[in-house]
Design a protein around this motif. Structure first.
Motif, PDB file in Angstrom:
ATOM      1  N   HIS A   1      40.027 -19.518 -11.285  1.00 41.55           N
ATOM      2  CA  HIS A   1      40.608 -19.177 -12.577  1.00 41.55           C
ATOM      3  C   HIS A   1      40.964 -20.431 -13.375  1.00 41.55           C
ATOM      4  O   HIS A   1      41.379 -21.446 -12.807  1.00 41.55           O
ATOM      5  N   LEU A   2      40.809 -20.315 -14.689  1.00 40.39           N
ATOM      6  CA  LEU A   2      41.251 -21.346 -15.620  1.00 40.39           C
ATOM      7  C   LEU A   2      42.438 -20.797 -16.393  1.00 40.39           C
ATOM      8  O   LEU A   2      42.338 -19.755 -17.047  1.00 40.39           O
ATOM      9  N   TYR A   3      43.566 -21.517 -16.332  1.00 38.48           N
ATOM     10  CA  TYR A   3      44.756 -21.142 -17.084  1.00 38.48           C
ATOM     11  C   TYR A   3      44.847 -22.040 -18.315  1.00 38.48           C
ATOM     12  O   TYR A   3      44.790 -23.273 -18.198  1.00 38.48           O
ATOM     13  N   VAL A   4      44.989 -21.437 -19.498  1.00 40.29           N
ATOM     14  CA  VAL A   4      44.994 -22.177 -20.754  1.00 40.29           C
ATOM     15  C   VAL A   4      46.325 -21.960 -21.447  1.00 40.29           C
ATOM     16  O   VAL A   4      46.742 -20.817 -21.686  1.00 40.29           O
TER      17      VAL A   4
ATOM     18  N   ALA B   1      44.255 -16.565 -19.209  1.00 40.11           N
ATOM     19  CA  ALA B   1      43.418 -16.983 -18.082  1.00 40.11           C
ATOM     20  C   ALA B   1      41.997 -16.473 -18.251  1.00 40.11           C
ATOM     21  O   ALA B   1      41.749 -15.434 -18.876  1.00 40.11           O
ATOM     22  N   PHE B   2      41.059 -17.246 -17.685  1.00 37.53           N
ATOM     23  CA  PHE B   2      39.649 -16.891 -17.672  1.00 37.53           C
ATOM     24  C   PHE B   2      39.133 -17.006 -16.243  1.00 37.53           C
ATOM     25  O   PHE B   2      39.616 -17.820 -15.455  1.00 37.53           O
TER      26      PHE B   2
ATOM     27  N   GLU C   1      53.094 -29.004 -21.205  1.00 36.71           N
ATOM     28  CA  GLU C   1      52.387 -29.234 -19.947  1.00 36.71           C
ATOM     29  C   GLU C   1      52.312 -27.955 -19.124  1.00 36.71           C
ATOM     30  O   GLU C   1      53.196 -27.092 -19.183  1.00 36.71           O
ATOM     31  N   ILE C   2      51.229 -27.839 -18.342  1.00 35.10           N
ATOM     32  CA  ILE C   2      51.060 -26.743 -17.401  1.00 35.10           C
ATOM     33  C   ILE C   2      50.527 -27.312 -16.100  1.00 35.10           C
ATOM     34  O   ILE C   2      49.576 -28.103 -16.100  1.00 35.10           O
TER      35      ILE C   2
ATOM     36  N   MET D   1      45.431 -27.318 -19.793  1.00 36.93           N
ATOM     37  CA  MET D   1      44.840 -26.312 -18.922  1.00 36.93           C
ATOM     38  C   MET D   1      45.088 -26.689 -17.470  1.00 36.93           C
ATOM     39  O   MET D   1      45.408 -27.825 -17.159  1.00 36.93           O
ATOM     40  N   ALA D   2      44.894 -25.712 -16.602  1.00 38.99           N
ATOM     41  CA  ALA D   2      44.979 -25.952 -15.161  1.00 38.99           C
ATOM     42  C   ALA D   2      44.026 -25.004 -14.459  1.00 38.99           C
ATOM     43  O   ALA D   2      43.811 -23.871 -14.912  1.00 38.99           O
ATOM     44  N   ILE D   3      43.453 -25.452 -13.359  1.00 36.71           N
ATOM     45  CA  ILE D   3      42.544 -24.648 -12.557  1.00 36.71           C
ATOM     46  C   ILE D   3      43.270 -24.194 -11.295  1.00 36.71           C
ATOM     47  O   ILE D   3      43.999 -24.973 -10.661  1.00 36.71           O
TER      48      ILE D   3
END
Length: 370
Positions: free
Chosen positions: A203-206, A216-217, A251-252, A195-197
């Motif tokens: 936003h949270l990218y999953v 995204a959330f 990876e992100i 994940m990455a913020i």
């Protein structure tokens, strides 16, 4: 100006690398460690890494000190599982380890830059959400699999569970315990891996390892929110949909200035071999590739939509390790199964330039820029 970074790998050592822009990549030293230091993190008080093992209960977390050009171990703790990731708390007070095998988390405090041996640090087992039912991918989702932790505002920990299609919301409890305080569902069979913020913290990218996609959330009220209308398919166009099952994502990362995400693919060079071994009768691709592709996800306004997806073809096979320099100017990329380490100059919309390569650096799985 010389930039330094650590390279963790599936081998018994961590490498200290020196990159002199624009095109010189040198190995400064190799520091001996226990086997397979596959993830390296640098925090405000300590560098820490996770040591992954095949057995379910013998993983290690270590604190390390860089003295000159050598790393020395200052503390070690058993993690209670086979770990995939370590997160250093933003305030430097401790680390959180994700046990992939065992499906659990554990928190260890940091004292004077090292891991003490005195904390209770109980293991937090993640609930298995598919218990009593058939998981969407029974081979990969037979149990909970904690894979990655990121930290949002206020110390909220977000935990990717590949086996349960969940992002668990976790907070510290007392001196060294952790508690689950909520959960977010991803689509069935998505397989949350990393994940990455977003840079603005909104936003949270999953990344779904098995879905080969990013969703995204909103972090404003994540415990009660559904995914945003955000979907980025990250497989390169060279992979037909029927062959997607033989690929994995890894990876992100978020660029610190450009409205872009970077997501690594894995296993494209092995698709035909995996296809033949599966015996499903799919036609071979009959392609030779130099390495896997990195997806460049160009974000729309505010980071809540996808404008475009482009790809950077690398010479690295099975990209686990991929990290940006703090200024976003350079990307270090590694091939676990071949191709060594490559250094790219990052340019918008996927116009990356390969600037340096070290084919002699094998099995590298992660980087930490110093």
């Amino acid at each position: 100006m010389v930039l330094h970074l650590l390279a963790g790998a599936y081998r018994p050592k961590i490498s200290l690398l020196a990159f002199t822009p624009p095109s010189t990549l040198d190995v400064v030293s190799h520091s001996a460690t226990p086997a397979n230091p596959s993830w390296v993190e640098v925090g405000p008080r300590a560098a820490a890494y996770v040591n992954g093992h095949a057995n379910e209960d013998d993983g290690l977390a270590l604190s390390l000190e860089l003295d000159g050009d050598r790393l020395t171990v200052t503390g070690r703790r058993k993690t209670g599982g086979s770990p995939a990731h370590v997160h250093v708390m933003r305030n430097g007070t401790g680390i959180v380890v994700s046990n992939y095998l065992g499906g659990s988390l554990v928190y260890f405090p940091i004292t004077a830059g090292a891991l003490p041996t005195t904390s209770d640090s109980p293991v937090l087992d993640l609930p298995y959400t598919y218990a009593g039912t058939c998981a969407p991918d029974p081979e990969r989702q037979e149990a909970a699999h904690a894979h990655h932790v990121v930290e949002a505002a206020g110390g909220l920990l977000l935990v990717a569970d590949l086996g349960g299609d969940r992002v668990w919301l976790v907070r510290r409890a007392g001196e060294s315990a952790l508690d689950i305080v909520g959960q977010v569902e991803t689509p069935p069979g998505f397989g949350p891996r990393h994940m990455a913020i977003s840079n603005d913290g909104e936003h949270l990218y999953v990344l779904g390892e098995m879905a080969h996609a990013v969703i995204a959330f909103s972090l404003a009220d994540i415990a009660s929110t559904a995914p945003l209308p955000f979907y980025a398919r990250i497989l390169p166009p060279t992979i037909p949909e029927l062959h997607a099952k033989y690929m994995d994502s890894a990876e992100i990362v978020v660029h610190p200035h450009l409205p872009e995400l970077y997501v690594s693919n894995r296993l494209e060079a092995r698709v035909d071999a995996l296809n033949a071994a599966a015996g499903l009768g799919l036609p071979p691709l009959n392609r030779t590739v130099t390495g896997d592709a990195i997806a460049v996800v160009v974000l729309g306004s505010g980071g809540a939509s996808v404008e475009a997806v482009r790809w950077v073809r690398t010479g690295c096979q099975t990209i686990r390790g991929m990290q940006l320099s703090p200024d976003g100017e350079w990307a270090a990329v590694a091939g676990e199964d071949g191709g060594g380490v490559e250094m790219y100059r990052v340019r918008p919309a996927g116009a990356w330039e390969l600037m340096a390569k070290r084919a002699d650096l094998e099995k590298v799985a992660d980087f930490a820029w110093l």
